[in-house]
Scaffold this motif. Structure first.
Motif, PDB file in Angstrom:
ATOM      1  N   SER A   1       0.822  -1.210   0.000  1.00  0.00           N
ATOM      2  CA  SER A   1       0.000   0.000   0.000  1.00  0.00           C
ATOM      3  C   SER A   1       0.856   1.260   0.000  1.00  0.00           C
ATOM      4  O   SER A   1       0.480   2.288   0.565  1.00  0.00           O
ATOM      5  CB  SER A   1      -0.982  -0.017   1.174  1.00  0.00           C
ATOM      6  OG  SER A   1      -0.305  -0.097   2.399  1.00  0.00           O
ATOM      7  N   GLY A   2       2.024   1.165  -0.633  1.00  0.00           N
ATOM      8  CA  GLY A   2       2.844   2.348  -0.827  1.00  0.00           C
ATOM      9  C   GLY A   2       3.860   2.569   0.275  1.00  0.00           C
ATOM     10  O   GLY A   2       4.154   1.671   1.072  1.00  0.00           O
ATOM     11  N   SER A   3       4.383   3.778   0.299  1.00  0.00           N
ATOM     12  CA  SER A   3       5.446   4.121   1.244  1.00  0.00           C
ATOM     13  C   SER A   3       4.835   4.889   2.410  1.00  0.00           C
ATOM     14  O   SER A   3       4.273   5.971   2.226  1.00  0.00           O
ATOM     15  CB  SER A   3       6.476   4.990   0.518  1.00  0.00           C
ATOM     16  OG  SER A   3       7.494   5.366   1.391  1.00  0.00           O
ATOM     17  N   VAL A   4       4.924   4.324   3.614  1.00  0.00           N
ATOM     18  CA  VAL A   4       4.295   4.964   4.777  1.00  0.00           C
ATOM     19  C   VAL A   4       5.349   5.263   5.840  1.00  0.00           C
ATOM     20  O   VAL A   4       6.341   4.535   5.971  1.00  0.00           O
ATOM     21  CB  VAL A   4       3.177   4.076   5.392  1.00  0.00           C
ATOM     22  CG1 VAL A   4       2.078   3.822   4.390  1.00  0.00           C
ATOM     23  CG2 VAL A   4       3.724   2.769   5.939  1.00  0.00           C
ATOM     24  N   PRO A   5       5.145   6.346   6.613  1.00  0.00           N
ATOM     25  CA  PRO A   5       6.087   6.639   7.697  1.00  0.00           C
ATOM     26  C   PRO A   5       5.976   5.584   8.791  1.00  0.00           C
ATOM     27  O   PRO A   5       4.865   5.265   9.232  1.00  0.00           O
ATOM     28  CB  PRO A   5       5.651   8.017   8.199  1.00  0.00           C
ATOM     29  CG  PRO A   5       4.269   8.205   7.712  1.00  0.00           C
ATOM     30  CD  PRO A   5       4.080   7.354   6.502  1.00  0.00           C
ATOM     31  N   ALA A   6       7.087   5.018   9.192  1.00  0.00           N
ATOM     32  CA  ALA A   6       7.074   3.971  10.225  1.00  0.00           C
ATOM     33  C   ALA A   6       8.321   4.118  11.090  1.00  0.00           C
ATOM     34  O   ALA A   6       9.415   4.287  10.564  1.00  0.00           O
ATOM     35  CB  ALA A   6       7.046   2.586   9.574  1.00  0.00           C
ATOM     36  N   SER A   7       8.121   4.082  12.394  1.00  0.00           N
ATOM     37  CA  SER A   7       9.278   4.071  13.292  1.00  0.00           C
ATOM     38  C   SER A   7       9.695   2.642  13.553  1.00  0.00           C
ATOM     39  O   SER A   7       8.857   1.741  13.625  1.00  0.00           O
ATOM     40  CB  SER A   7       8.931   4.730  14.624  1.00  0.00           C
ATOM     41  OG  SER A   7       8.816   6.110  14.460  1.00  0.00           O
ATOM     42  N   VAL A   8      10.991   2.471  13.694  1.00  0.00           N
ATOM     43  CA  VAL A   8      11.523   1.181  14.130  1.00  0.00           C
ATOM     44  C   VAL A   8      12.246   1.439  15.441  1.00  0.00           C
ATOM     45  O   VAL A   8      12.637   2.566  15.717  1.00  0.00           O
ATOM     46  CB  VAL A   8      12.491   0.578  13.095  1.00  0.00           C
ATOM     47  CG1 VAL A   8      11.799   0.346  11.770  1.00  0.00           C
ATOM     48  CG2 VAL A   8      13.706   1.484  12.895  1.00  0.00           C
ATOM     49  N   GLY A   9      12.408   0.410  16.247  1.00  0.00           N
ATOM     50  CA  GLY A   9      13.086   0.679  17.511  1.00  0.00           C
ATOM     51  C   GLY A   9      13.491  -0.561  18.250  1.00  0.00           C
ATOM     52  O   GLY A   9      12.996  -1.664  17.988  1.00  0.00           O
ATOM     53  N   GLN A  10      14.427  -0.364  19.139  1.00  0.00           N
ATOM     54  CA  GLN A  10      14.887  -1.451  20.007  1.00  0.00           C
ATOM     55  C   GLN A  10      15.889  -0.865  20.997  1.00  0.00           C
ATOM     56  O   GLN A  10      16.427   0.220  20.786  1.00  0.00           O
ATOM     57  CB  GLN A  10      15.544  -2.562  19.192  1.00  0.00           C
ATOM     58  CG  GLN A  10      16.831  -2.137  18.492  1.00  0.00           C
ATOM     59  CD  GLN A  10      17.551  -3.289  17.803  1.00  0.00           C
ATOM     60  OE1 GLN A  10      16.925  -4.229  17.346  1.00  0.00           O
ATOM     61  NE2 GLN A  10      18.879  -3.220  17.740  1.00  0.00           N
ATOM     62  N   PRO A  11      16.183  -1.610  22.061  1.00  0.00           N
ATOM     63  CA  PRO A  11      17.368  -1.277  22.840  1.00  0.00           C
ATOM     64  C   PRO A  11      18.569  -1.877  22.099  1.00  0.00           C
ATOM     65  O   PRO A  11      18.386  -2.587  21.104  1.00  0.00           O
ATOM     66  CB  PRO A  11      17.114  -2.008  24.150  1.00  0.00           C
ATOM     67  CG  PRO A  11      16.299  -3.198  23.745  1.00  0.00           C
ATOM     68  CD  PRO A  11      15.458  -2.754  22.582  1.00  0.00           C
ATOM     69  N   THR A  12      19.766  -1.624  22.546  1.00  0.00           N
ATOM     70  CA  THR A  12      20.921  -2.316  21.980  1.00  0.00           C
ATOM     71  C   THR A  12      20.748  -3.812  22.256  1.00  0.00           C
ATOM     72  O   THR A  12      20.403  -4.209  23.368  1.00  0.00           O
ATOM     73  CB  THR A  12      22.222  -1.813  22.627  1.00  0.00           C
ATOM     74  OG1 THR A  12      22.267  -0.389  22.479  1.00  0.00           O
ATOM     75  CG2 THR A  12      23.434  -2.409  21.962  1.00  0.00           C
TER      76      THR A  12
END
Lengths: 451, 461
Positions: free
Chosen positions: B438-449
């Motif tokens: 569905s196209g290009s959407v803003p998405a955050s990714v995350g984790q601790p080290t």
């Protein structure tokens, strides 16, 4: 054509009212269709009518730019107004000029009106047949996650206040197919696609055979010891890798990057930069779905040889970069549709065919790897340095013959080293794909392979 | 945008008039600005408006979607007729009266981008350029992209859903080029938030440029990365791209419904190391991937995906819910009206663990510390993934060693999730654009080290 006259008249009014040197409208519209099937049902059907307009205005070495998807006169005038309001914030640059235009051109040569005459039901049946053929290829085919038909019929018009009117119509259709094959211990996936201007050139059976064979051949892969190996890139992987460096925005072959000090080829015209087998040209007049008569500023698009037998012959120029370089534009101004800004791009570039069969390349290679899949091209390469490190799959080449499949590994190297180390090319470059850059299979002397 | 509810109800009725179980309409008006700064000057400005609508009719688990720009009432009626014709004949679903748009303000905006003139935005670019160049005499160029988007949407559906939302996002991305002799390297940093121009209070433009410049200068000193399998420490923030690619995409109902994911049928089964608890959370205040409602009008929510290694939920949109029977999780997203919605991630991350950064490093004899990741991709059918490493360091005898460059990491999501041995306390989110159906959407990714006991590193030494 009346619509273009109205747009020109609107531009002339705006140029007069705002004391502009020039103004340009880029109008794009398309009718698109996208059909998907899964387990012999049409699961997705999307039809659209898209339209948009990009407005650019020029005054005193400045170009302002805006766009709108509202096609009424007030909205277009607002877009021109917004573009005009930017001018005072922009730095003056004498090279910032809009193309004054040459002649009226109405080009329908790439349009296939027959596409709209083919009933939608026939296109649905194509997708169902595609999915059915893929499933029935072999007992080990587990799934067909993607079976899809797409088409677009488009028109681009560029007009300016001086009376330039250029209209280009085109159409294309294509198919995507992904299959998985395997058993309880392993699953392998393979994707294929094809693009053409003619619906009847798309063969569901051929695509299904290609996708199924691709997935089945990956069964029981072996690991590979890390080290350096000679490599044969398939047509598809060579096209994608070379295209990512040669055709992308930071290409060392673009005049604007020479001017910014970001091309390793600056000052090297007529010098050797690559293997004598490396001949690259852009051919907008070919049969690719990316072929065009004029670029996105309306400048005529013609064949441009960038490299001939390893000797650098030319850089690709937009209107702006040509003026900066004191040379003629080459017809390579490009924008990503009405909402994009103008920069440099190639239309349908290619590495020329060689004269060898694929099997001959394996024979010359002796012991090495045949790479048939590459992933991570959007992030795993550095256009500035030419370094790349990419996920790959393929086959061993053993004693000059195609050997066992190789599981996921990493191929790393450098673009500038790679084009200098081309030792052979096949003679079967394909243009009927969604890749702008087309290449035959290519043998290079050495890459780092991590497995 | 001003669309009468009566008109929307009429459009839904027409769309379902010849058959179909469910219909919805999505209308969007977005104002966008993008600035491009290069070689010490403003190169391009682009401003504009996206304005269009899409109508979807769902029959069983199949959909048809008609979209168009210029959604005048007349055009909407034409689209509804076209949709009903394409849907064909059959039983028509029930149309519920449209409810109210009840959205508590969670992502308040202080300075709307449109309220600030171009000059204000240019000032941020100049400050960023100056700071990047001042970082080191080795910095030869600073390339800056600024973008803001103010998206207003209305979505109405035959199940009574009615929602309005306004999403404002601002981002600055800097590429710094460092040169020493004939060596030339570039560093990149590009944070963004669901904020207006107050974003620059959180991320001053100088700081963004300095981080890109620092990374470029480190790369000038870097040798090529080694090759082979080894323990890998992945830094927090954008390091979370590993979870996004290796696992997240394969949890989307788009893949689950077709049985095209190895995680299909694995609910309540162990799929990851006990160190892994992971969420998708579209409610995080002003986070890059957040919104009040998704693009189907469902409220966004915090969804626990993995509980100490056990899979507890998928990411499900409305069609995905019909296909799989799993409840909707508010993840129906799309780039614009030009795409039908699909199940997509919002802000997806591995939760914080208990270890310090030093504990993770000291646990590795010979390995790699990836401080900054580039992008990646995955084949959800097999979970085979790849990531580019933008900045890395060797780890030797439990200590950080010299910097290395030019590596990729590959593996299988189903395997790597089980190889996460330690998770740090330092959870952070990073900014990305996620491309999919569905196209290009803003998405955050995350984790601790995190420490992964073994990954294949593809370098050149």
């Amino acid at each position: 054509m009346n619509e273009q006259k109205k747009l020109s008249a609107m531009l002339l009014r705006r140029i007069g009212a705002s004391k502009l040197d020039e103004a340009e409208l880029y109008h794009q519209e398309s009718r698109d269709l996208d059909i998907s099937a899964f387990e012999q049902e049409i699961t997705g059907f999307t039809r659209s009518r898209r339209e948009g307009l990009g407005a650019r205005v020029q005054s005193g070495g400045r170009i302002g730019s805006s766009f709108t998807e509202e096609m009424h006169r007030k909205a277009i005038d607002q877009a021109l107004q917004r573009a005009s309001e930017q001018l005072e914030h922009l730095p003056a640059d004498p090279a910032q000029v809009l193309y004054p235009g040459d002649r009226v051109l109405f080009d329908v040569s790439r349009e296939n009106p027959g596409l709209s005459l083919i009933p939608v039901e026939q296109k649905k049946e194509f997708v169902l047949k595609l999915e059915r053929a893929a499933r029935s290829m072999d007992k080990k085919i587990l799934n067909v996650p993607q079976a899809r038909y797409v088409e677009s019929q488009w028109a681009v018009t560029v007009v300016n206040g001086r009376g330039m009117k250029k209209i280009q119509l085109g159409s294309w259709c294509g198919a995507f197919l992904q299959v998985t094959a395997g058993n309880s211990k392993q699953v392998h996936s393979y994707s294929v696609s094809a693009a053409d201007t003619s619906f009847y050139e798309l063969s569901p059976l051929r695509l299904a055979q290609e996708a199924a064979a691709g997935a089945l051949e990956k069964m029981n892969p072996k690991g590979i010891e890390s080290g350096t190996y000679p490599v044969v890139f398939s047509q598809d992987t060579a096209s994608r890798l070379l295209g990512a460096f040669i055709g992308a925005g930071r290409s060392h072959f673009f005049g604007e990057n020479v001017q910014k000090g970001r091309s390793r080829f600056a000052g090297r015209l007529q010098q050797s930069i690559a293997s004598p087998l490396f001949t690259v040209y852009d051919n907008p007049g070919g049969s690719s779905i990316f072929s065009r008569s004029f670029d996105d500023e309306g400048f005529p698009a013609g064949k441009l040889v960038l490299v001939h037998q390893g000797i650098l012959k030319a850089f690709a120029h937009s209107i702006y970069s040509a003026k900066m370089a004191g040379t003629s534009p080459t017809g390579h101004s490009m924008r990503s549709g009405y909402s994009g800004v103008v920069s440099t791009g190639l239309h349908a570039p290619c590495l020329t065919n060689g004269e060898q069969e694929l099997e001959e390349l394996f024979d010359i290679c002796g012991e090495g790897i045949y790479i048939t899949e590459l992933e991570g091209l959007h992030a795993g390469l550095d256009p500035l340095t030419g370094d790349f490190s990419l996920s790959a799959r393929g086959f061993r080449i053993e004693k000059g013959k195609l050997g066992k499949p190789v599981g996921q590994c990493i191929a790393a190297g450098n673009f500038f080293d790679l084009i200098s180390s081309i030792k052979g090319k096949s003679g079967d470059r394909r243009e009927n794909t969604f890749q702008r850059f087309s290449s035959p299979a290519v043998l290079v002397s050495s890459l780092w392979i991590s497995g | 945008m001003d669309f009468e509810r009566e008109l929307l109800e009429e459009i839904l009725r027409t769309s379902l008039s010849r058959g179909g179980d469910y219909a919805d309409i999505f209308i969007e008006e977005s104002k966008v600005t993008s600035l491009h700064w290069d070689s010490g000057t403003l190169r391009d400005v682009q401003t504009g408006t996206l304005f269009g609508a899409g109508i979807r009719v769902v029959t069983g688990t199949n959909f048809l979607y008609i979209y168009s720009g210029n959604p005048s009432p007349e055009r909407l009626r034409e689209m509804a007729s076209e949709a009903s014709e394409a849907a064909g004949s059959g039983r028509s679903g029930t149309i519920m009266p449209l409810g109210d748009s009840e959205t508590e303000e969670k992502h308040s905006i202080q300075i709307y981008p449109e309220s600030a003139g171009l000059e204000k935005k240019l000032e941020y670019l100049r400050r960023s350029d100056e700071a990047g160049r001042a970082y080191s005499p080795l910095i030869s160029d600073v390339i800056i992209s600024y973008s803001d988007k103010d998206q207003q949407i209305i979505t109405a559906a035959s199940d009574g859903t009615y929602a309005e939302d306004r999403r404002v996002r601002t981002r600055m991305a800097v590429t710094a080029v460092a040169v020493s002799g004939d060596k030339r390297e570039s560093g990149f940093y590009g944070p963004g938030k669901a904020m207006g121009l107050e974003f620059f209070e959180l991320f001053p433009p100088e700081g963004i440029a300095r981080e890109a410049a620092r990374s470029a200068c480190v790369l000038l000193e870097s040798d090529h990365a080694p090759q082979g399998s080894m323990p890998v420490i992945l830094a927090n923030e954008f390091g979370g791209v590993i979870f996004h690619e290796a696992c997240g995409h394969a949890l989307e109902s788009t893949s689950i419904a077709k049985g095209a994911s190895p995680f299909a049928g694995k609910l309540n089964k162990r799929i990851a190391s006990p160190q892994v608890t992971a969420y998708d959370d579209g409610t995080l205040a002003n986070e890059w991937g957040s919104s009040h409602v998704d693009d189907e009008g469902s409220p966004t929510r915090r969804t626990k995906l993995i509980q100490r290694g056990k899979l507890v939920s998928y990411l499900v949109d409305k069609v995905g819910s019909l296909q799989t029977g799993h409840p909707v999780t508010g993840n129906g997203r799309r780039e614009s009206y030009k795409y039908p919605p699909a199940s997509r991630m919002t802000n997806t991350f591995i939760d914080a663990g208990t270890h310090t950064f030093d504990q993770l490093v000291s646990a590795v004899d010979n390995g790699l510390y990836c401080r900054r990741m580039g992008g990646g991709s995955v084949n959800p059918s097999t979970t085979e993934f790849n990531f580019a490493v933008a900045e890395a360091y060797l780890v030797t005898n439990g200590k950080l060693d010299r910097p290395v460059k030019g590596a990729s990491l590959i593996g299988k999501g189903t395997e790597v999730l089980r190889l996460i041995e330690m998770a740090g306390k330092d959870l952070e989110l990073g900014t990305g654009m996620c491309g999919s159906v569905s196209g290009s959407v803003p998405a955050s990714v995350g984790q601790p080290t995190i420490l992964v006991s073994s990954l294949l590193v593809g370098g050149r030494s």
